[in-house]
Motif scaffolding. Structure first.
Motif: not given
Lengths: 303, 434
Positions: B152-159, B164-170, B210-211, B216-221
């Motif tokens: 499978s391939t995951t597409h976590p940044a469609e919006t 942001f939410r995916w990055g922050y959580r990770e 895209p997005n 990245i911003y979410g992950a850093r925060l």
């Protein structure tokens, strides 16, 4: 069970060798007999004075790991009466390589090999565990030369996806390593295929002598490779290079396990049993087949 | 059992693209069901179990596309039991990583019924993952069998919001050490190697997609929030909290029109986002000592294209141990020994130690103390923490007592302690008359 520390060790290095290689060999392999690789007679003489059936062979640019001496002689591979080797980590790219890997040779086979040629052939059997570093960057010119040669050697694989990826990585990473930009320059020249290594090095002599010029030249050559060839290479920054090394070269590639398994298949029942373990080891890390990446939807951005 | 014979449930919550991805799943698994809008990751998995109505079920996350070949996979029958979750890693379409995030999973209904994770975790218990097999406080128990193929391939940044939410959580999850209490400068030294490697990529790679900058911003925060202060990590289970953070704090700071997104009418200032994100990266580097890079888009794409992660070799040893003990998998010393043999090929110190244990105790074959001693010694050279203690035990049981032996046993026990293994039962000391 015989440990590699118990084997005689032939260190094929000129007397001028110094630095990390000398320190590591003296520390971890004190039994090593140093001989000039260009002197066949001296090598034959040293080998004839050894009595064991097998000899550990270390190249001048090999930095053995501390764990090497405590390894056991592999009974199945030793029984094949062929040399076998361990992988090295490239000191610039950190990729796994069989260049300059510590090797165990049957002594009589080694005596014949040194008589036949100054450069020993690389063993076909390679255990997929890194037991040394290939110190390919003691200075900028040597890094250039090794980058060129290693890349040229890989070019026949450029028509496969894995081969292309390996080539592109080889010419892109290393800026974080000592004289790593020299390596990148050499690799780029090999990809450009305009000059032989000697001419290329002569052309780059001024840049190779200066750290800042080297860094700029690595960027320029990468750009030239992108323009003139199908190889999409980038001179990554030191931080980018460290990140990619960590992400890409954590473990030896599956092909290393499978290649050894294919060879072990020819080594009787014990060999076949070992072969199946190596295949399983590869499968548990990398899967049985090619990696599948889904990119069937228009909305998905395929890699 | 074939994967195709197990009910599939698609889990969606607020993803605007979910209908498209569900339709894609239906084209490959026509019977796939859907759970939509259930708040909380614990609750939505329980809802999926109920919807599936079967002993085992497969979950596919809303941002994941599954390869049709997955449905041809046959699962070894012994893996299908009440306590084992089986998973296949997913490749991240933005940054190239492939691990458990977005993975397709086979769940036993009973395991899902018993677990209390995420929003359902007992008060005061840290839980931002299902933590199968790792967290007794959340009743996860069981064991996660990670199979090596990727389907499978995951597409976590469609919006922007989802990226942001995916990055922050990770950012939070990957930067949290196993001993959850550690925070602050030097946190990297408390992470596993794969955690650290993935965290660095999550905080650096994706700007070409895209997005991807939002991810990245979410992950850093997330890293910053996790390690500068005593912020409650469990907040990341609360998507209402995320919505407030997004609406009240993040978007107003980065208001603009240069950035647009296919599935969202939100616009933002691309340059301001990058500047803000790079500022956070600089703080992480300065205040926490963690190196993050900000590659140009073309380099980001290059890196994402070339990342290929292998699965952790330690899975092999862990499964061998389960076969040996009959824990979650059928007791089968022969298979255990084979798994440990594979582990030695992968250079795992634990596998040498486990083989030595089998030889020492006569498990799956006769006692062979000489071989056991040799394998303990190898495990010790490979920094195993248990092997020194076990070798000390073997020596105390078998060798004639001498002062030298007593000293060696003491040294081995101390070595185990230094490496973090200090069992309450001491090694029996040989009686020494001199």
């Amino acid at each position: 069970m015989t440990c590699l520390a118990d084997l005689p060790c032939l260190w094929r290095a000129p007397t001028s060798v110094s630095g990390p290689a000398l320190l590591r060999v003296q520390k971890y392999l004190p039994q090593a007999v140093q001989v000039d690789p260009a002197d066949a007679a001296a090598q034959a003489d040293a080998l004839n004075r050894m009595t064991e059936d097998h000899v550990l062979v270390i190249a001048a640019d090999t930095l053995p790991y501390s764990a090497l001496p405590s390894l056991s002689l592999d009974p199945v591979l030793a029984g094949l009466q062929q040399p076998y080797a361990y992988l090295c980590r490239n000191t610039v790219t950190e990729e796994f390589t069989d260049i300059s890997g510590p090797a165990v040779w049957p002594r009589d086979v080694l005596i014949a090999a040194v008589a036949a040629s100054a450069s020993l052939p690389r063993p076909g059997a390679v255990i997929p565990t890194a037991m040394a570093q290939w110190y390919c960057n003691p200075d900028a010119r040597t890094a250039f030369e090794n980058g060129f040669k290693a890349t040229r050697e890989l070019m026949p694989q450029a028509d496969t996806q894995t081969g292309m990826s390996n080539l592109v990585l080889r010419a892109s990473i290393g800026a974080d390593a000592q004289y790593g930009t020299g390596w990148i320059m050499g690799a780029c020249h090999a990809l450009l295929e305009k000059y032989d290594p000697h001419t290329a090095q002569t052309l780059e002599d001024t840049a190779l002598a200066d750290t800042a010029l080297r860094a700029q030249r690595a960027v320029d050559l990468c750009r030239q490779v992108r323009l003139d060839t199908d190889f999409t290479v980038f001179a990554l920054s030191p931080g980018e290079s460290r990140m990619v090394k960590d992400a890409v070269f954590a473990l030896p590639p599956a092909a290393r396990y499978r290649d050894l398994a294919d060879l072990l298949d020819q080594a009787g029942k014990a060999g076949r049993a070992r072969a199946s373990l190596y295949r399983e080891a590869a499968a548990w890390q990398w899967g049985d087949g090619d990696r599948t990446v889904v990119s069937s939807k228009a909305s998905a951005k395929p890699l | 059992m074939k994967v195709a014979d197990i009910p599939v449930v698609f889990l969606s919550y607020d993803e605007p693209w979910a209908d498209e991805f569900y339709a894609d799943l239906l084209s490959k698994a026509p019977g796939a069901q859907r759970v939509h809008g259930v708040k909380g990751l614990d609750a939505c998995h329980k809802a999926a179990a109920e919807k599936a109505g079967a002993q085992w079920f497969i979950t596919v996350d809303a941002d994941t596309l599954v390869d049709p070949a997955f449905f041809d996979v046959t699962i070894p029958p012994e893996y299908l039991n009440e306590r084992c979750r089986i998973e296949w890693a997913s490749r991240n379409a933005v940054n190239g990583l492939s691990y458990g995030n977005g993975s397709v999973k086979v769940w036993p209904r009973s395991l899902v019924r018993d677990m209390r994770t995420h929003e359902a975790a007992p008060k005061g218990v840290y839980s931002v993952d299902h933590e199968i097999g790792r967290n007794r406080e959340t009743n996860s128990g069981g064991y996660g069998i990670q199979l090596p193929e990727i389907y499978s391939t995951t597409h976590p940044a469609e919006t922007p919001l989802h990226g942001f939410r995916w990055g922050y959580r990770e950012g939070i999850r990957l930067s949290t050490p196993h001993e959850h209490s550690f925070r602050g400068r030097g946190f990297m030294d408390h992470l596993t190697y794969p955690q650290l490697r993935r965290l660095r990529v999550c905080c650096s790679v994706g700007g070409h997609a895209p997005n991807g900058d939002w991810m990245i911003y979410g992950a850093r925060l997330g890293v910053l929030a996790n390690h500068l202060g005593d912020w409650d990590r469990n907040n990341i289970n609360d998507f209402d909290w995320f919505n407030r953070l997004w609406t009240d704090t993040v978007l107003p700071r980065l208001n603009g029109r240069s950035g647009t997104s296919r599935y969202s009418d939100i616009t933002w200032d691309v340059d301001a986002l990058r500047a803000e994100s790079d500022g956070v990266a600089q703080r992480i580097q300065d205040e926490l000592g963690f190196e993050i890079v900000s590659p140009q888009a073309e380099v980001s794409r290059f890196v994402a294209e070339h990342i290929e992660e292998a699965r952790s070799p330690s899975v092999v040893d862990a499964m061998g141990f389960m076969y040996l003990k009959g824990q979650y998998l059928p007791k089968d010393p022969e298979t255990a020994r084979r798994m440990f043999d594979v582990g030695t090929i992968l250079n795992l110190s634990a596998s040498y130690n486990n083989i030595a244990r089998m030889q020492h105790l006569g498990q799956g074959g006769p006692v062979d103390l000489a071989a056991a001693q040799q394998n303990y010694e190898i495990a010790i050279t490979k920094d195993n923490r248990f092997a020194p203690f076990h070798l000390a035990t073997l020596l105390a049981e078998t060798d004639p007592p001498t002062p030298a032996l007593t000293a060696r046993i003491d040294a081995l026990v101390d070595l185990s302690k230094e490496r973090g293994f200090d069992p309450p039962d001491p090694v029996p000391q040989p009686r020494c008359d001199t």
